[in-house]
Design a protein around this motif. Structure first.
Motif, mmCIF file in Angstrom:
data_model
loop_
_atom_site.group_PDB
_atom_site.id
_atom_site.type_symbol
_atom_site.label_atom_id
_atom_site.label_comp_id
_atom_site.label_asym_id
_atom_site.label_seq_id
_atom_site.Cartn_x
_atom_site.Cartn_y
_atom_site.Cartn_z
ATOM 1 N N PHE A 74 0.830 -1.209 0.000
ATOM 2 C CA PHE A 74 0.000 0.000 0.000
ATOM 3 C C PHE A 74 0.862 1.256 0.000
ATOM 4 N N ARG A 75 0.486 2.223 -0.833
ATOM 5 C CA ARG A 75 1.191 3.504 -0.898
ATOM 6 C C ARG A 75 0.178 4.634 -0.803
ATOM 7 N N ALA A 76 0.522 5.654 -0.036
ATOM 8 C CA ALA A 76 -0.303 6.856 0.077
ATOM 9 C C ALA A 76 0.591 7.995 0.546
ATOM 10 N N PRO A 77 0.232 9.227 0.182
ATOM 11 C CA PRO A 77 1.039 10.366 0.605
ATOM 12 C C PRO A 77 0.728 10.766 2.048
ATOM 13 N N PRO A 78 1.646 11.482 2.688
ATOM 14 C CA PRO A 78 1.367 12.028 4.023
ATOM 15 C C PRO A 78 0.165 12.980 3.955
ATOM 16 N N PHE A 79 -0.471 13.183 5.085
ATOM 17 C CA PHE A 79 -1.615 14.088 5.161
ATOM 18 C C PHE A 79 -1.637 14.745 6.536
ATOM 19 N N ARG A 80 -2.333 15.862 6.613
ATOM 20 C CA ARG A 80 -2.426 16.619 7.864
ATOM 21 C C ARG A 80 -3.756 16.337 8.550
ATOM 22 N N VAL A 81 -3.711 16.221 9.881
ATOM 23 C CA VAL A 81 -4.924 16.161 10.690
ATOM 24 C C VAL A 81 -4.948 17.397 11.587
ATOM 25 N N VAL A 82 -6.149 17.929 11.801
ATOM 26 C CA VAL A 82 -6.335 19.117 12.629
ATOM 27 C C VAL A 82 -7.519 18.863 13.547
ATOM 28 N N PHE A 83 -7.255 18.883 14.841
ATOM 29 C CA PHE A 83 -8.305 18.698 15.841
ATOM 30 C C PHE A 83 -8.484 20.014 16.590
ATOM 31 N N ASP A 84 -9.682 20.597 16.480
ATOM 32 C CA ASP A 84 -9.931 21.888 17.128
ATOM 33 C C ASP A 84 -11.267 21.923 17.870
ATOM 34 N N ARG A 85 -11.827 20.749 18.139
ATOM 35 C CA ARG A 85 -13.075 20.657 18.894
ATOM 36 C C ARG A 85 -12.895 19.625 20.009
ATOM 37 N N LEU A 86 -13.401 19.960 21.175
ATOM 38 C CA LEU A 86 -13.453 19.027 22.299
ATOM 39 C C LEU A 86 -14.896 18.567 22.383
ATOM 40 N N HIS A 87 -15.098 17.264 22.187
ATOM 41 C CA HIS A 87 -16.451 16.714 22.091
ATOM 42 C C HIS A 87 -16.682 15.690 23.197
ATOM 43 N N GLY A 88 -17.688 15.930 24.004
ATOM 44 C CA GLY A 88 -18.100 14.970 25.025
ATOM 45 C C GLY A 88 -19.466 14.434 24.672
ATOM 46 N N SER A 89 -19.576 13.105 24.552
ATOM 47 C CA SER A 89 -20.840 12.482 24.145
ATOM 48 C C SER A 89 -21.649 11.980 25.337
ATOM 49 N N GLY A 90 -21.065 12.024 26.517
ATOM 50 C CA GLY A 90 -21.682 11.387 27.673
ATOM 51 C C GLY A 90 -21.003 10.056 27.958
ATOM 52 N N GLU A 91 -20.457 9.414 26.896
ATOM 53 C CA GLU A 91 -19.753 8.139 27.052
ATOM 54 C C GLU A 91 -18.263 8.263 26.804
ATOM 55 N N ARG A 140 -20.520 17.985 25.663
ATOM 56 C CA ARG A 140 -19.971 19.278 25.269
ATOM 57 C C ARG A 140 -19.539 19.209 23.818
ATOM 58 N N ASN A 141 -19.389 20.359 23.229
ATOM 59 C CA ASN A 141 -18.853 20.488 21.886
ATOM 60 C C ASN A 141 -18.302 21.906 21.807
ATOM 61 N N GLU A 142 -17.027 22.065 22.123
ATOM 62 C CA GLU A 142 -16.454 23.401 22.216
ATOM 63 C C GLU A 142 -15.168 23.526 21.426
ATOM 64 N N HIS A 143 -14.926 24.733 20.982
ATOM 65 C CA HIS A 143 -13.712 25.045 20.237
ATOM 66 C C HIS A 143 -12.512 25.056 21.193
ATOM 67 N N ILE A 144 -11.372 24.527 20.718
ATOM 68 C CA ILE A 144 -10.113 24.587 21.459
ATOM 69 C C ILE A 144 -9.023 25.049 20.492
ATOM 70 N N ASP A 145 -7.877 25.438 21.019
ATOM 71 C CA ASP A 145 -6.744 25.722 20.143
ATOM 72 C C ASP A 145 -6.403 24.448 19.380
ATOM 73 N N ALA A 146 -6.182 24.575 18.098
ATOM 74 C CA ALA A 146 -5.967 23.409 17.241
ATOM 75 C C ALA A 146 -4.711 22.634 17.635
ATOM 76 N N VAL A 147 -4.847 21.325 17.588
ATOM 77 C CA VAL A 147 -3.719 20.405 17.694
ATOM 78 C C VAL A 147 -3.625 19.747 16.321
ATOM 79 N N SER A 148 -2.468 19.849 15.691
ATOM 80 C CA SER A 148 -2.331 19.387 14.319
ATOM 81 C C SER A 148 -0.979 18.729 14.127
ATOM 82 N N TRP A 149 -0.921 17.795 13.172
ATOM 83 C CA TRP A 149 0.362 17.220 12.787
ATOM 84 C C TRP A 149 0.261 16.629 11.388
ATOM 85 N N LEU A 150 1.404 16.514 10.763
ATOM 86 C CA LEU A 150 1.504 15.853 9.475
ATOM 87 C C LEU A 150 1.676 14.364 9.743
ATOM 88 N N VAL A 151 0.727 13.568 9.259
ATOM 89 C CA VAL A 151 0.786 12.121 9.452
ATOM 90 C C VAL A 151 1.734 11.551 8.408
#
Length: 177
Positions: A74-91, A140-151
């Motif tokens: 399998f071949r694929a290029p690197p990609f970026r992920v960006v997480f900027d929401r804190l989500h609480g579902s109750g579980e 909850r569903n709130e904005h946070i400072d983004a945490v990001s990295w190149l995978v």
């Protein structure tokens, strides 16, 4: 295709599965430290599940070899992920993105296409997230400072339920298509 690895034959990996296997990505040290400030989970357990594969007991030697050959090819290029929401579902409490992570979705679709033709895949709805806590959480569903990295790599991991650890079975770089 091995009958034990058809879609309908692979049970959903749950916390009851003693040794579920996953394709996952993990944050590198810098982002892991940032995420660690939000989570009580050990940094080595922080991950994004790309695909559950089923319990280790479902993989005979032939299925294991086909899976590893498919992942090697399998071949694929690197990609970026960006997480900027804190989500609480109750579980669960998790990090999510406010925007669609197209690179992650392309990676997952290509991976599933490759693996489905070679070893079969259980059904799974991919929604990139990183779980911070299990159990009762505040909704909850709130904005946070983004945490990001190149995978730049993906992993094959066996999770050992009840022991809070991941066993690394393989690691592959993302190097281009």
């Amino acid at each position: 295709m091995n009958a034990a690895l058809r879609h309908e034959a692979i049970p959903w990996p749950t916390r009851r599965s003693p040794r579920p296997r996953y394709i996952m990505i993990k944050p590198p040290p810098g982002p892991a430290r940032e995420i660690g400030a939000l989570s009580a989970r050990p940094a080595e357990l922080l991950h994004v599940t790309v695909r559950p594969l089923g319990d280790a007991a479902l993989f005979d030697a032939g299925a294991e070899a086909r899976l590893l050959r498919a992942l090697d090819a399998f071949r694929a290029p690197p990609f970026r992920v960006v997480f900027d929401r804190l989500h609480g579902s109750g579980e669960t409490l998790s990090l999510r993105g406010s925007r669609v992570m197209e690179g992650a979705r392309r990676f997952e679709r290509r991976l599933v296409e490759t693996l489905t033709h070679r070893v079969g895949m259980p059904r799974y709805r991919f929604a990139p997230h990183l779980t911070l806590a299990y159990g009762h959480t505040v909704r909850r569903n709130e904005h946070i400072d983004a945490v990001s990295w190149l995978v730049e790599e993906y992993l094959l991991v066996e999770s050992v339920y009840g022991e809070g650890r991941h066993v690394l079975l393989g690691r592959w770089p993302l190097v281009g298509a």
